[in-house]
Enzyme design. Structure first.
Site, mmCIF file in Angstrom:
data_model
loop_
_atom_site.group_PDB
_atom_site.id
_atom_site.type_symbol
_atom_site.label_atom_id
_atom_site.label_comp_id
_atom_site.label_asym_id
_atom_site.label_seq_id
_atom_site.Cartn_x
_atom_site.Cartn_y
_atom_site.Cartn_z
ATOM 1 N N HIS A 35 32.293 18.739 54.467
ATOM 2 C CA HIS A 35 31.758 17.720 54.031
ATOM 3 C C HIS A 35 32.665 16.980 53.124
ATOM 4 O O HIS A 35 33.324 17.191 52.501
ATOM 5 C CB HIS A 35 30.819 19.184 52.662
ATOM 6 C CG HIS A 35 30.342 19.624 53.145
ATOM 7 N ND1 HIS A 35 29.336 19.203 54.176
ATOM 8 C CD2 HIS A 35 30.262 21.173 53.688
ATOM 9 C CE1 HIS A 35 28.567 20.474 54.914
ATOM 10 N NE2 HIS A 35 29.145 21.161 54.128
ATOM 11 N N CYS A 91 29.826 20.315 59.556
ATOM 12 C CA CYS A 91 29.685 21.287 59.775
ATOM 13 C C CYS A 91 28.777 22.113 60.749
ATOM 14 O O CYS A 91 29.074 22.817 62.029
ATOM 15 C CB CYS A 91 29.067 21.876 57.921
ATOM 16 S SG CYS A 91 29.692 23.789 57.515
#
Length: 498
Positions: free
Chosen positions: A440, A333
């Protein structure tokens, strides 16, 4: 049950055991067939999860939903605050980010936030038999009592009973409990039904005189003493807890990750922290990074600021040296965004508007946009170029995206993940040393974890399923609560059939 019953668990401090108590009680009731749901009015955390209705809540509530055999929903955590500075946070209402506010502005906004809290709570009342509510921090924070929506302010608004938990392992448990109760108003004291003493070690008979004194002093019962459960693997609300440790095995691999000032979703690395062949280490601020096979750069709530911090800590030179010696780097991310050539924030979404040069390991650049990407995804890893041709079948992977950045560039033509809906995610450098992904939960699928560890240099990575470990922990916690709580008394005080 005729009407929905509610019990709120509050704590004397942060990390007293509120999340764990709610998680364990949720499973205890759910396995009896009772329709139970978790609820946290207001959460301040950088660990979050994507919900079934396309929103965002704290990871602790997602774990509690698992304990109830439910999919996470935004009504379980209607207010989520994600700090982006020492005095400000992104405000997420019923799963959607609405704005950034500093602490003073948010304090004045709480009356509006309470409307969303009660709206979500009332919807859950109509669907479930029991609502188990988790407080935040401590109800005795005098400076936060005005317009409180997280602790007694909520309990008073819905008129529910409260049990207060304290962590005896930290010391001072009787002072914590008595002091907390003394600082509450008369009506708040009356709705407090008793105490839970968490993480006790040793001979419980030696605790009895203290418990007797506490009950005589407060006229409130000790509803249970929960033992210290060694090695309990539950997803953390926010704090990292420990930097890691040696696996103790010769056939192991070393993986490190910097503890960024605004690190987010560090629970991504739980499969690595608990893997029997991984020596995983969170590198604290001002700590010299040790040699490693793989460096993972975590997500961040303030990507430009955290990249600048990494540079000041000397990580840029360390990363370049690491690559020269053949090491691997993986960004997740915000960490993926840092690996590119540029970070652009023209609207000032995470701070002062402007651009910052990235680390330059991938030919890509990221521009922050107002609309946050929130979605669950699945696909297959694209690490074939790092293996002999046709040597193994495609490796499944799943995860979720929570990010405001849009990444473009030539590096994306060789994605790390090929998603099931025809799109791609992330990037893998031509030499196979640097990779990035927005996913994630990238390590949660056992095969994906194995494959990434092989890419990092662990030739015979064992099968390891973090989901099984989490599920075992929830069951173990529920068993411990069933054995150590006075469930009959708790049922009499709450009307909940424990």
């Amino acid at each position: 049950m005729a009407t929905c019953k509610t019990l709120m668990i509050q704590g004397t401090t942060s990390d007293a055991g509120k999340s764990a108590m709610v998680t364990g009680l949720c499973r205890l009731l759910a396995r009896k067939g009772i329709r139970v749901v978790p609820f946290k009015p207001q959460n301040m955390a950088l660990n979050s999860a994507v919900t079934i209705d396309g929103g965002e809540i704290g990871r602790a509530q997602a774990a509690q939903a698992q304990a109830c055999f439910l999919e996470p929903h935004t009504d379980m955590n209607p207010i989520l605050l994600k700090p982006n500075s020492d005095t400000g946070a992104q405000v997420i209402i019923q799963g959607k980010a609405i704005t950034n506010m500093d602490a003073r502005v948010y304090h004045n906004y709480k009356q509006e936030a309470m409307k969303a809290v009660l709206d979500s709570y009332q919807r859950l009342q109509q669907q479930y038999d029991v609502i188990l509510v988790e407080g935040a921090g401590s109800p005795a924070e005098i400076n936060l009592r005005d317009r409180d929506i997280a602790n007694m302010g909520f309990a008073e608004a819905v008129d529910c009973p409260v049990a207060i938990v304290a962590d005896i392992d930290k010391g001072g448990v009787f002072a914590h409990l008595v002091g907390t109760l003394d600082l509450l108003s008369e009506s708040e004291q009356q709705r407090t039904i008793g105490f839970l003493i968490n993480r006790f070690r040793g001979d419980i008979a030696l605790l009895k005189p203290g418990n007797d004194w506490l009950e005589a002093r407060t006229q409130k019962p000790v509803l249970g003493v929960i033992p210290f459960l060694h090695g309990l693997c539950l997803e953390a609300e926010d704090g990292i807890g420990g930097t890691g440790g040696d696996s103790g095995r010769e056939d192991s691999i070393r993986i490190i990750a910097p503890v960024l000032p605004r690190i987010s979703n560090h629970t991504d690395f739980d499969p690595l922290r608990h893997h029997p062949q991984v020596d995983f280490h969170f590198v604290a601020p001002d700590e010299v990074p040790p040699p490693a096979d793989l460096i993972v750069i975590p997500g961040s709530k303030s990507v430009q600021a955290d990249l600048s911090w990494l540079r000041k800590q000397g990580w840029e030179a360390y990363l370049n040296k690491h690559l020269r010696y053949g090491g691997k780097i993986l960004g997740i991310c915000g960490g993926f965004q840092m690996l590119g050539q540029w970070l652009h924030d023209p609207k000032g979404i995470e701070g002062t508007p402007g651009s910052l040069a990235g680390l330059g390991f991938l030919e890509a650049e990221t521009t922050l946009a107002s609309e946050k990407q929130l979605k669950e995804v699945n696909g297959v890893l694209n690490l074939q170029q790092c293996k002999p041709s046709g040597s193994e079948p495609l490796t499944p992977v799943y995860g979720y995206e929570i990010h405001a950045g849009i990444t473009t560039g030539d590096a994306l033509s060789n994605p790390l993940v090929r998603l099931s809906h025809g799109k791609n995610d992330g990037a893998l450098s031509a030499d196979g040393q640097v990779a990035g992904s927005y996913l994630h939960g990238l390590f949660d699928h056992p095969q994906a974890c194995q494959e990434i560890l092989k890419w990092a240099g662990l030739n015979h990575a064992e099968h390891f399923d973090i989901r099984t470990l989490h599920e075992d922990a929830i069951e173990r916690l529920a068993d411990a609560l069933e054995a150590s709580l006075n469930l009959k008394h708790l049922s009499e005080l709450t009307g909940i059939p424990f």
